[in-house]
Design a protein around this motif. Sequence first.
Motif, PDB file in Angstrom:
ATOM      1  N   LYS A  85       0.807  -1.118  -0.143  1.00  0.00           N
ATOM      2  CA  LYS A  85      -0.062   0.135  -0.050  1.00  0.00           C
ATOM      3  C   LYS A  85       0.986   1.284  -0.081  1.00  0.00           C
ATOM      4  CE  LYS A  85      -2.098  -1.279   3.675  1.00  0.00           C
ATOM      5  NZ  LYS A  85      -3.079  -0.956   5.040  1.00  0.00           N
ATOM      6  N   ASP A 101      -6.774  -7.231  -3.132  1.00  0.00           N
ATOM      7  CA  ASP A 101      -6.763  -6.932  -1.597  1.00  0.00           C
ATOM      8  C   ASP A 101      -5.758  -5.772  -1.061  1.00  0.00           C
ATOM      9  OD1 ASP A 101      -8.507  -9.047  -1.028  1.00  0.00           O
ATOM     10  OD2 ASP A 101      -7.002 -10.703  -0.488  1.00  0.00           O
ATOM     11  N   ARG A 138     -14.598  -8.115  -2.819  1.00  0.00           N
ATOM     12  CA  ARG A 138     -14.065  -6.970  -2.568  1.00  0.00           C
ATOM     13  C   ARG A 138     -14.740  -5.593  -2.499  1.00  0.00           C
ATOM     14  NH1 ARG A 138     -11.019 -11.557  -4.160  1.00  0.00           N
ATOM     15  NH2 ARG A 138      -9.180 -11.449  -3.070  1.00  0.00           N
ATOM     16  N   LYS A 143     -16.653  -5.602   0.711  1.00  0.00           N
ATOM     17  CA  LYS A 143     -15.774  -5.175   1.850  1.00  0.00           C
ATOM     18  C   LYS A 143     -15.306  -3.708   1.941  1.00  0.00           C
ATOM     19  CE  LYS A 143     -11.028  -6.008   3.538  1.00  0.00           C
ATOM     20  NZ  LYS A 143      -9.738  -6.751   3.461  1.00  0.00           N
ATOM     21  N   GLU A 192      -8.716   3.062   3.393  1.00  0.00           N
ATOM     22  CA  GLU A 192      -7.823   3.902   3.956  1.00  0.00           C
ATOM     23  C   GLU A 192      -7.966   5.314   3.486  1.00  0.00           C
ATOM     24  OE1 GLU A 192      -3.845   2.991   4.504  1.00  0.00           O
ATOM     25  OE2 GLU A 192      -4.417   1.150   5.542  1.00  0.00           O
ATOM     26  N   THR A 239      -7.838  -2.989  -2.295  1.00  0.00           N
ATOM     27  CA  THR A 239      -9.010  -2.516  -1.824  1.00  0.00           C
ATOM     28  C   THR A 239      -8.825  -2.074  -0.301  1.00  0.00           C
ATOM     29  OG1 THR A 239     -10.067  -4.436  -2.762  1.00  0.00           O
ATOM     30  CG2 THR A 239     -11.151  -3.564  -0.660  1.00  0.00           C
ATOM     31  N   ASP A 240      -7.612  -2.581   0.265  1.00  0.00           N
ATOM     32  CA  ASP A 240      -7.232  -2.009   1.697  1.00  0.00           C
ATOM     33  C   ASP A 240      -6.784  -0.768   1.461  1.00  0.00           C
ATOM     34  OD1 ASP A 240      -7.991  -4.596   2.707  1.00  0.00           O
ATOM     35  OD2 ASP A 240      -5.727  -5.307   2.621  1.00  0.00           O
TER      36      ASP A 240
END
Length: 356
Positions: A125, A189, A246, A249, A197, A192-193
């Motif tokens: 990220k 993932d 996703r 989520k 944020e 998405t994460d």
Amino acid sequence: MMLKNYLLIDDKNLARFDELYRDYKRMYEDPDNCSPKFIIRTPVKLSSTVRERVEDPIAMLKAELDILRSHIEIGDDRVPSVRVQFGTAQVAAAFGCRMHVFENSLPAAGNHVVKSIEDIYKLRKPALDSGWYGKLKEFTEIFKENLPPGVHIQHPDIQSPFNNAYMIRGNDIFLDFYDDADAVGYLLDVVTDYMIELVPYLKNMISDDREWFFDWGAMWKGAARISNCSLHMISPEFYTKHILPRDKKLLKAIGGGRIHYCGTSDKVMDQMFKIDDLAGFDYDANHHNLWDICDKIPKNITLLQWGDPPEAQQSTVERLLKGDWPKKRNIIIEAQAGSIEEGRELLKRLRASVPD
């Protein structure tokens, strides 16, 4: 050049907008007792190119206000809002993709930074101010300093987990589904994460409201829009298995939002409609029928229909003007008119066509 007085909204329109915000909230909170909304687009001649606007926040804000002015003159249901228009590749740029700036189209991803399956697993990220997000913050601050009273800032374009993963990896992602589906899952993932944020970070830039956001000229329940334009290149089965979890989520984590889908698959749409935190949905009239969608979409999801090109909306508009409306009330219809005068007349006719 200061723009606070460039577009003055009088007290009558400010009061109208206050009621309009309440109406938009009713579309989610009381869908049986709301009224359809209409956004009438007309040709607007802008004094700058996209490239000039991307380099100059005042030029960009002026263009946004020029577009907004036509809607205020028509008196339609577009909310008074503007956006920092940096295009679709902002998340991809944060991951390292080069942003390609065109003369008269919005910026787009100029390359794909992940060159191999092995490189996918090296991806991490990025910082929240990576890529163009530092520039976005600068433009947003200048927008806020120059916004005329009553004008809001729309949420920046963040795309979606799959759209962003596709820009980061490129066309090879379609083979990756077969060669190493776990790698695709890892990429999705990470993206998405990061988006989970990113959304509150962007939200803090533009608004104190945590329940509603402005986008595409309307007001929506939730925090942001995710755009699933690239889904037409994968099967509905792949969407359900790899992408849908996703999307769920992301929307759950950010407090809900809406989806933009310009694809053709009814099966994909049916899966999207099952997302618990989906509050709004828009689609292209070229590919889907308003009445069919209204019959199956959950009641509390606000629906926006548009057409590209705008002529694709014509048959829908003509049918609505005859009084043939679906039972669903929380609908937003985009329509096209050739001038302000034509827009006012079309708006009058559309509003008169809505059954009591």
